[in-house]
Design a protein around this motif. Structure first.
Motif, PDB file in Angstrom:
ATOM      1  N   UNK A 166       0.426  -1.303  -0.294  1.00 10.58           N
ATOM      2  CA  UNK A 166       0.276  -0.289  -0.167  1.00 10.58           C
ATOM      3  C   UNK A 166       1.091   1.136   0.216  1.00 10.58           C
ATOM      4  N   UNK A 167       2.315   0.986   0.023  1.00 14.99           N
ATOM      5  CA  UNK A 167       3.111   2.320   0.083  1.00 14.99           C
ATOM      6  C   UNK A 167       3.986   2.239  -0.282  1.00 14.99           C
ATOM      7  N   UNK A 168       4.708   3.375  -1.098  1.00 19.11           N
ATOM      8  CA  UNK A 168       5.467   3.259  -1.953  1.00 19.11           C
ATOM      9  C   UNK A 168       6.784   3.492  -1.352  1.00 19.11           C
ATOM     10  N   UNK A 169       7.864   3.133  -1.521  1.00 20.47           N
ATOM     11  CA  UNK A 169       9.077   2.476  -1.063  1.00 20.47           C
ATOM     12  C   UNK A 169      10.305   2.256  -1.633  1.00 20.47           C
ATOM     13  N   UNK A 170      11.359   2.741  -1.445  1.00 18.80           N
ATOM     14  CA  UNK A 170      12.546   2.337  -2.012  1.00 18.80           C
ATOM     15  C   UNK A 170      13.208   0.559  -1.230  1.00 18.80           C
ATOM     16  N   UNK A 171      13.623   0.503  -2.194  1.00 16.98           N
ATOM     17  CA  UNK A 171      14.409  -0.992  -1.819  1.00 16.98           C
ATOM     18  C   UNK A 171      15.888  -1.193  -2.212  1.00 16.98           C
ATOM     19  N   UNK A 172      16.496  -1.533  -1.013  1.00 19.64           N
ATOM     20  CA  UNK A 172      17.803  -0.769  -1.637  1.00 19.64           C
ATOM     21  C   UNK A 172      18.754  -1.883  -1.633  1.00 19.64           C
ATOM     22  N   UNK A 173      19.561  -3.042  -2.203  1.00 20.13           N
ATOM     23  CA  UNK A 173      20.509  -3.805  -2.964  1.00 20.13           C
ATOM     24  C   UNK A 173      18.951  -5.651  -1.934  1.00 20.13           C
ATOM     25  N   UNK A 174      18.249  -5.034  -1.992  1.00 21.48           N
ATOM     26  CA  UNK A 174      17.238  -6.437  -1.583  1.00 21.48           C
ATOM     27  C   UNK A 174      17.104  -6.715  -0.497  1.00 21.48           C
ATOM     28  N   UNK A 175      17.915  -5.896   0.605  1.00 23.17           N
ATOM     29  CA  UNK A 175      17.822  -6.450   1.681  1.00 23.17           C
ATOM     30  C   UNK A 175      17.822  -5.083   3.222  1.00 23.17           C
ATOM     31  N   UNK A 176      17.343  -3.739   2.608  1.00 22.62           N
ATOM     32  CA  UNK A 176      17.217  -2.782   3.154  1.00 22.62           C
ATOM     33  C   UNK A 176      15.560  -2.068   2.628  1.00 22.62           C
ATOM     34  N   UNK A 177      14.638  -2.080   3.074  1.00 22.77           N
ATOM     35  CA  UNK A 177      13.036  -1.018   2.561  1.00 22.77           C
ATOM     36  C   UNK A 177      13.179   0.134   3.020  1.00 22.77           C
ATOM     37  N   UNK A 178      12.991   1.465   2.002  1.00 20.45           N
ATOM     38  CA  UNK A 178      12.372   3.131   2.470  1.00 20.45           C
ATOM     39  C   UNK A 178      11.397   2.839   2.600  1.00 20.45           C
ATOM     40  N   UNK A 179      10.583   2.674   3.477  1.00 24.33           N
ATOM     41  CA  UNK A 179       8.293   3.005   3.374  1.00 24.33           C
ATOM     42  C   UNK A 179       8.369   4.209   3.956  1.00 24.33           C
ATOM     43  N   UNK A 180       7.590   4.554   2.800  1.00 25.77           N
ATOM     44  CA  UNK A 180       7.096   6.162   2.360  1.00 25.77           C
ATOM     45  C   UNK A 180       5.584   6.123   2.609  1.00 25.77           C
ATOM     46  N   UNK A 181       5.207   7.348   3.732  1.00 23.46           N
ATOM     47  CA  UNK A 181       4.374   6.893   4.294  1.00 23.46           C
ATOM     48  C   UNK A 181       3.859   8.860   3.820  1.00 23.46           C
ATOM     49  N   UNK A 182       3.040   8.696   3.248  1.00 17.80           N
ATOM     50  CA  UNK A 182       2.159  10.319   2.543  1.00 17.80           C
ATOM     51  C   UNK A 182       0.517  10.357   3.899  1.00 17.80           C
TER      52      UNK A 182
END
Length: 171
Positions: A115-131
């Motif tokens: 349900x949220x936008x995200x960046x996934x770095x190297x498949x092992x760290x997720x930065x989830x954006x909340x709007x």
């Protein structure tokens, strides 16, 4: 979930192989570049100094280290004014070395997507954006939860495979 989120530039600087970004909103609020575009001002893409921002340099630096940076955008059609501007502004992302694709929301039925936008770095760290509902950014959070990483990676790849490259996506 972790509560302290480093800046995007730091997360990307520590990325070795890949960074993928999934965007699924039709509006992310307002900003000065959007407002200028709404007034009819257009970017002179030949004058790189006028539009090149630290974000572009962060992407270019990662790409220079052989990090693959991909962005997939799921959009409603007909597209919103924000998406029309974003489509125009994507030239900067491409110049920095990102690969960008677009997928109409009507073609996402049947996909399991977060349900949220995200960046996934190297498949092992997720930065989830909340709007917020108006598109303004509320906060980000990090996750290393294996199941969440797997879900987000799978969602991104499913969308990416079906999405249209930026150069071919007409609005």
């Amino acid at each position: 979930m972790q509560s302290s989120v480093p800046p995007f530039s730091e997360l990307l600087a520590n990325t070795r192989d890949s960074a993928v970004h999934l965007e699924m909103r039709d509006d992310y609020g307002t900003n000065p570049r959007l407002e200028a575009w709404q007034r009819g001002e257009r970017v002179d893409w030949n004058d790189r100094e006028s539009w090149w921002h630290p974000f572009h340099q962060t992407i270019a630096d990662a790409v220079a280290r052989d990090v693959s940076v991909r962005r997939a955008r799921v959009v409603s059609e007909p597209v919103s004014e924000y998406i029309r501007w974003e489509h125009d502004a994507t030239q900067g992302n491409l110049a920095a070395g990102e690969d960008v694709r677009w997928l109409p929301r009507s073609q996402v039925t049947g996909f399991l997507v977060p349900a949220n936008d995200f960046w996934l770095f190297d498949g092992n760290l997720l930065r989830i954006h909340h709007f917020a509902g108006d598109g303004s950014h509320v906060r980000d959070e990090l996750s290393t939860d294996a199941e969440t990483l797997k879900l987000c990676a799978s969602a991104f790849e499913s969308i990416w495979q079906r999405a249209t490259p930026h150069s071919e996506y007409k609005i």
